[in-house]
Each structure stands twice: as structure tokens, then as C-alpha cells.
Design an enzyme around this catalytic site. Structure first.
Site, short mmCIF file in Angstrom:
data_model
loop_
_atom_site.label_atom_id
_atom_site.label_comp_id
_atom_site.label_asym_id
_atom_site.label_seq_id
_atom_site.Cartn_x
_atom_site.Cartn_y
_atom_site.Cartn_z
N ASP A 1 -1.97 -20.21 8.38
CA ASP A 1 -0.75 -20.85 8.90
C ASP A 1 0.45 -20.19 8.24
OD1 ASP A 1 0.98 -22.94 7.03
OD2 ASP A 1 -1.00 -22.51 6.21
N CYS B 1 8.24 -12.33 27.93
CA CYS B 1 8.12 -10.92 28.31
C CYS B 1 7.93 -10.73 29.82
CB CYS B 1 6.97 -10.27 27.55
SG CYS B 1 7.33 -9.98 25.80
N ASP C 1 -1.11 -30.62 5.47
CA ASP C 1 -1.20 -30.27 4.05
C ASP C 1 -1.01 -31.53 3.22
OD1 ASP C 1 1.48 -30.84 4.17
OD2 ASP C 1 2.15 -28.79 3.87
#
Length: 370
Positions: A267, A310, A92
Site C-alpha cells: 500500500d 488515457c 492499519d
């Protein structure tokens, strides 16, 4: 120079899949970009990012300029070798940081003067300097310096920010061209929560013919429906053949809705920040891992998730780690949240390519109603 190819266009919505080609690789869109503010996505390594299927990450120009600074970045050959990341990087321009650190910044015709939040030293970002710094960082996609307006803002305030953003965009673009069009520069649409001002901003930036466009000034405190209204209005005002990026957004629901409007890139710090705060995203909604209900829970966070967390750890163990403030909690939680976000984008791309985006969207919400 960046190239963007539209692969499939949904017949049910403005959703589409595409392919952005950069010097550091190909990005399949719609895509979510994990945020690596200081050259790292907090708590995870680049190897773990790749395992989560991250195609591109975001770096923060303001923060990297202040620390470690341009001298270090230039010496190390840019952000890619510095952090050992060989895939695309978007940076950015610092505009959002000047908005969020408004007490330390002053907006002028020349650019933004600001005081470092680290040591109080004074600095000036001009549109040209913003491009120069991002070039030193070696960004694949650079952002033009903009004036991000918060919510609420008056029409006069929004118009002033729009005018300054357009002037800075033209100056930054001219400097970028003079420097040989190194990497790629996106323009940023502003205009507050005024649809007609966003139309003006979009037209002015489209005339400058950037390689791509960002829609800024959203998710700055406005109601969600107003954010959707502004995005839905703005996307069609921008060139169809260019990638479109909504900055700083957002929740899984935001991604699904905005992708349906034709947004290609997203984002947000949410998956990594919320992971460190114990909030985890699953196919059935969000959960707070500190909840006592998980104390004896042997199941994974999400039965549909194939992430490392997981596949190897129970909710009970993850709750224990988090309650004990063990550092491993932040790593495992972040791996899961990033995998969830990136897999959600993968599912969206598949659905769009197969002509069933609306069915995917309905199923996405149905699971959350259980």
C-alpha cells in the site's frame, strides 16, 4: 477466517502468485491496495476504484477513530456500508501515525497515549483497543498495534521498539481470540535497520501464528538499497504459507523488486498523492503534467494505458486542467495513476503465472531507459 492459497511460485525468484479469500471477496496477489485514509481514496468514487480493478483498499484506524468516530461507525454498520464498498478492506493500527505525529504521542507499556491533531483531546490506544476499533470498522484484515521506528535509529532504540511490538502483538492476539477471532489480525515485524533484530521479531511473531504478517518500519527515510536489504532478509524468516505485506511502499520500481522477494501485498499514498501534485506514472517512467512541453500535446498520457483518462483526454487538456487548478484534474490524474499501479500488479501476476517474471522485470526497466 482468511485463507491463503499459493497459486504459482516463480522458479527464477521468490515471486509468487496467490489468492487471499476473505468475507468480502477474493484478493489476487501480489496486490496493491489504494489508500483511503478517511474512508475515501481522495478524488475518486468507489465505482471508479472498481473500474481501476482495485480489489482491496486500506483505511486508517487513527483518523477514522478521531473522525467520524466509533459511534458513527458502529451505527452505520462499519466502513463497508458507510462508504458503499463491498470488497475487502485492510486497516492499519495507528502505529505509523504515532510515528509520524511523534510530538503528539507518548509510548508506554500500556500502549500509546496521544493528543488529537484535530482538537487537542487526549486518547489512549492499547493493543486491545486497536483491535476493538478495527472490529467496529469491520476490517477484513486488521493490523496489530506496533511501534514504528524511524531512520536512523540506534540498536537500543530498535530493540526497545521490537520488544514493545512483540508484547503488544501477543496482547492484541489474545484479545482477538477472546472476541472470537472476528475478521483477521496480522502481526507487524519491526527491528529497525538491523537484520538480526528483524530475524528475532519475525521468529517471535511467527510463534504467535497470525493469519498473515506485515513488514513494518520500512520507507521511513532509509536509502532504497537498505530497504531492499531488510525486506530481502525478513521475508524468508516468516512462514512461507502466510501472506506477507510491506507497509507504505512504494514506487513502481519498489513493487517490482519487492514482489520478486516474495512480498504479496503493498500500500502507498503515492499514486493518489502524486496525482494531485501533477506527477503521473507511465510505462516509460514518470512525467510532470505541468511541463510546458505538453501544452500542445494531443497524445494520451500513456499509449499503453487503457484507463478512462488515457482513452478520453490528451496531455494538453490534462495540463490545462492542472495548471488551472480545476478539480477534474485531480480526479482524472488519480484515475490514471491508480489504474497504472493496479495494472502493473496484473501484469506481474500474469508474468509469474507464465514463468517469465524475470523477463517481465527486464522489460519493465528497459522501457524506462528509453
Amino acid at each position: 477466517m482468511l485463507t491463503f492459497d499459493i497459486i504459482n511460485q516463480s522458479l527464477e525468484s521468490r515471486a509468487r502468485t496467490g489468492r487471499i479469500t476473505t468475507a468480502h471477496g477474493v484478493i489476487e496477489t501480489p496486490i496493491f491496495m489504494p489508500v483511503g485514509t478517511l474512508g475515501t481514496v481522495k478524488a475518486v468514487s468507489v465505482e471508479e476504484l472498481k473500474a481501476c480493478q482495485a480489489q482491496i483498499i486500506l483505511g486508517n484506524t487513527y483518523h477514522l477513530y478521531l473522525r467520524p468516530g466509533c459511534e458513527v461507525m458502529a451505527h452505520m454498520g462499519g466502513l463497508h456500508p458507510f462508504m458503499n464498498w463491498d470488497r475487502p478492506i485492510l486497516t492499519d493500527s495507528g502505529g505509523f501515525q504515532f510515528f509520524s505525529l511523534a510530538k503528539l504521542a507518548k509510548f508506554k507499556d500500556e500502549g500509546v497515549s496521544f493528543q488529537s491533531h484535530i482538537d487537542g483531546s487526549r486518547h489512549l490506544f492499547t493493543p486491545e483497543r486497536a483491535v476493538e476499533i478495527q472490529s467496529i470498522l469491520g476490517s477484513d484484515i486488521m493490523m496489530s498495534l506496533d511501534w514504528c521506528m524511524g531512520y536512523p535509529a540506534t540498536r537500543k532504540e530498535a530493540m526497545g521498539a521490537l520488544e514493545k511490538t512483540t508484547q503488544w502483538a501477543e496482547r492484541g492476539r489474545n484479545f482477538w481470540i477472546e472476541q472470537g477471532r472476528v475478521n483477521n489480525l496480522f502481526g507487524i515485524v519491526q527491528g529497525g535497520m538491523f537484520a538480526d533484530l528483524r530475524s528475532i521479531s519475525a521468529r517471535q511473531l511467527a510463534d504467535l501464528d497470525f493469519p498473515g504478517y506485515a513488514i513494518g518500519g520500512l520507507s521511513v527515510g532509509e536509502p532504497t538499497e537498505l530497504m531492499y536489504e531488510m525486506a530481502d532478509h525478513t521475508v524468508p524468516q516468516l512462514p512461507l504459507e502466510k501472506p506477507k505485506y510491506v507497509m507504505g511502499v512504494g514506487t513502481p520500481e519498489n513493487l517490482v523488486e519487492l514482489a520478486g522477494m516474495g512480498v504479496d501485498m503493498f500500500d502507498c499514498v503515492m499514486p493518489s498523492r502524486n496525482a494531485r501534485n501533477g506527477q503521473l506514472f507511465t510505462s516509460t517512467g514518470t512525467m510532470n503534467i505541468s511541463n510546458a512541453a505538453f501544452r500542445l500535446d494531443e497524445s494520451p498520457l500513456d499509449a499503453e494505458c487503457s484507463c478512462y483518462t488515457c482513452q478520453n483526454y490528451s496531455r494538453a487538456y490534462l495540463r490545462h486542467l492542472y495548471k488551472s487548478r480545476e478539480l477534474l484534474a485531480y480526479r482524472l490524474n488519480t484515475i490514471h495513476n491508480l489504474h497504472y499501479y493496479l495494472d502493473l500488479m496484473h501484469q506481474m501476476r500474469n508474468a509469474i503465472n507464465q514463468g517469465r517474471f524475470m523477463a517481465f522485470k527486464q522489460e519493465f526497466y528497459r522501457k524506462r531507459e528509453r
